[in-house]
Design an enzyme around this catalytic site. Structure first.
Site, PDB file in Angstrom:
ATOM      1  N   ASP A   7       0.855  -1.194   0.000  1.00 50.98           N
ATOM      2  CA  ASP A   7       0.000   0.000   0.000  1.00 50.98           C
ATOM      3  C   ASP A   7       0.880   1.229   0.000  1.00 50.98           C
ATOM      4  O   ASP A   7       1.730   1.375   0.890  1.00 50.98           O
ATOM      5  CB  ASP A   7      -0.877   0.033   1.266  1.00 50.98           C
ATOM      6  CG  ASP A   7      -2.088  -0.864   1.163  1.00 50.98           C
ATOM      7  OD1 ASP A   7      -2.008  -2.019   1.608  1.00 50.98           O
ATOM      8  OD2 ASP A   7      -3.106  -0.405   0.633  1.00 50.98           O
TER       9      ASP A   7
ATOM     10  N   MET F   1       3.562   4.971   5.701  1.00 49.85           N
ATOM     11  CA  MET F   1       3.424   4.567   4.288  1.00 49.85           C
ATOM     12  C   MET F   1       4.803   4.591   3.608  1.00 49.85           C
ATOM     13  O   MET F   1       5.558   5.500   3.916  1.00 49.85           O
ATOM     14  CB  MET F   1       2.522   5.543   3.511  1.00 49.85           C
ATOM     15  CG  MET F   1       1.047   5.258   3.641  1.00 49.85           C
ATOM     16  SD  MET F   1       0.548   4.035   2.420  1.00 49.85           S
ATOM     17  CE  MET F   1      -1.004   3.496   3.105  1.00 49.85           C
ATOM     18  N   PRO F   2       5.111   3.728   2.717  1.00 48.91           N
ATOM     19  CA  PRO F   2       4.406   2.520   2.284  1.00 48.91           C
ATOM     20  C   PRO F   2       4.328   1.446   3.376  1.00 48.91           C
ATOM     21  O   PRO F   2       5.186   1.379   4.257  1.00 48.91           O
ATOM     22  CB  PRO F   2       5.255   2.002   1.115  1.00 48.91           C
ATOM     23  CG  PRO F   2       6.120   3.152   0.714  1.00 48.91           C
ATOM     24  CD  PRO F   2       6.339   3.944   1.960  1.00 48.91           C
ATOM     25  N   ILE F   3       3.284   0.602   3.253  1.00 44.84           N
ATOM     26  CA  ILE F   3       3.124  -0.546   4.137  1.00 44.84           C
ATOM     27  C   ILE F   3       3.179  -1.809   3.283  1.00 44.84           C
ATOM     28  O   ILE F   3       2.467  -1.922   2.285  1.00 44.84           O
ATOM     29  CB  ILE F   3       1.794  -0.465   4.897  1.00 44.84           C
ATOM     30  CG1 ILE F   3       1.855   0.706   5.887  1.00 44.84           C
ATOM     31  CG2 ILE F   3       1.504  -1.774   5.633  1.00 44.84           C
ATOM     32  CD1 ILE F   3       0.545   1.030   6.532  1.00 44.84           C
ATOM     33  N   THR F  40       6.973   0.416   6.559  1.00 42.37           N
ATOM     34  CA  THR F  40       6.650  -0.591   7.566  1.00 42.37           C
ATOM     35  C   THR F  40       6.453  -1.925   6.860  1.00 42.37           C
ATOM     36  O   THR F  40       5.825  -1.985   5.805  1.00 42.37           O
ATOM     37  CB  THR F  40       5.346  -0.238   8.310  1.00 42.37           C
ATOM     38  OG1 THR F  40       5.474   1.070   8.861  1.00 42.37           O
ATOM     39  CG2 THR F  40       5.064  -1.230   9.435  1.00 42.37           C
TER      40      THR F  40
END
Lengths: 62, 62, 62, 62, 62, 62
Positions: A7, F1-3, F40
């Site tokens: 994401d 973000m990004p994940i 993350t």
């Protein structure tokens, strides 16, 4: 397997996604000792109104 | 961490998302004893043709 | 719907999960204008060896 | 519960999603011994630029 | 692709998971017009302390 | 973000997870033009009874 779901904030170009797919796959294969064919990646583009950090939408951050 | 992913039916306003981010973050921090900065929220707006309950699309429910 | 998925570090008590479920559900209902019965929550407890921030496992952070 | 999340390539018709919802729910109920009312399905349509296999975007495959 | 993620309550037997995999794959292939080789399924067993409905943990329901 | 969420077969060592975290973070930062602190990663170890390909559990493959 492995399956990778990423994401990130929308707006990235296809070229950036191409690079992401290539490099993340290589990274997963090196660490996981698996062939590239085993790796699937899903990229999820998210609007800044749909992500929050510390209770604040990214769209509201200055 | 914590990371919160929320799927709901599309059509909510930015104001509702703002309220969601603020209140869910507060709730997670109270229960989890963590600072707000640690909490990330991803909101996923879903079309009624893409959700089903009891085998029936939400778009087909009367 | 809504469906809420929460990933956090393992070790929380059942009492904390109970509080999380109750408060997050209330928060989602207020922002989303939906009844509590519509809200499902999944809690995913993660080991510190399975989470990384800035390329470093939580288990390796000092 | 159960909650089923299905990622596939965008472009399917509502009729296909209707069939997917009906048949996947039946399959889950048979294997899991649960009533249809318990099953929620989320369908996620993905662009070919957002999926990669073996390090190559689906949009780039010939 | 397609990728199917199924969260359900832990305690199902391997035989039930075998049946789930077989029947859900068949259902996805029929609706999606794709070969079985394209379908990946991930089953996530969840403790009753980690699922909530209407703000109440499944472990607390009578 | 990004994940980044990565599902793979259980049994990898902490050393492999450390390498995964480091290399995937670097890959995401290069492609996404973001600092490592923004990334993350969640690693989800899956039993072979909980993954299926082509309708067959990995635990049943010869």
């Amino acid at each position: 397997m492995p399956i990778v779901q990423i994401d990130w904030v929308e707006g990235r170009s296809v070229e950036q996604k191409r690079e992401l797919a290539e490099k993340v796959t290589a990274a997963v294969c090196e660490a996981g000792k698996c062939p590239p064919e085993a790796v699937t990646i899903i990229i999820r583009d998210q609007a800044k109104t749909n992500i929050a950090k510390a209770g604040v939408l990214m769209a509201d951050r200055k």
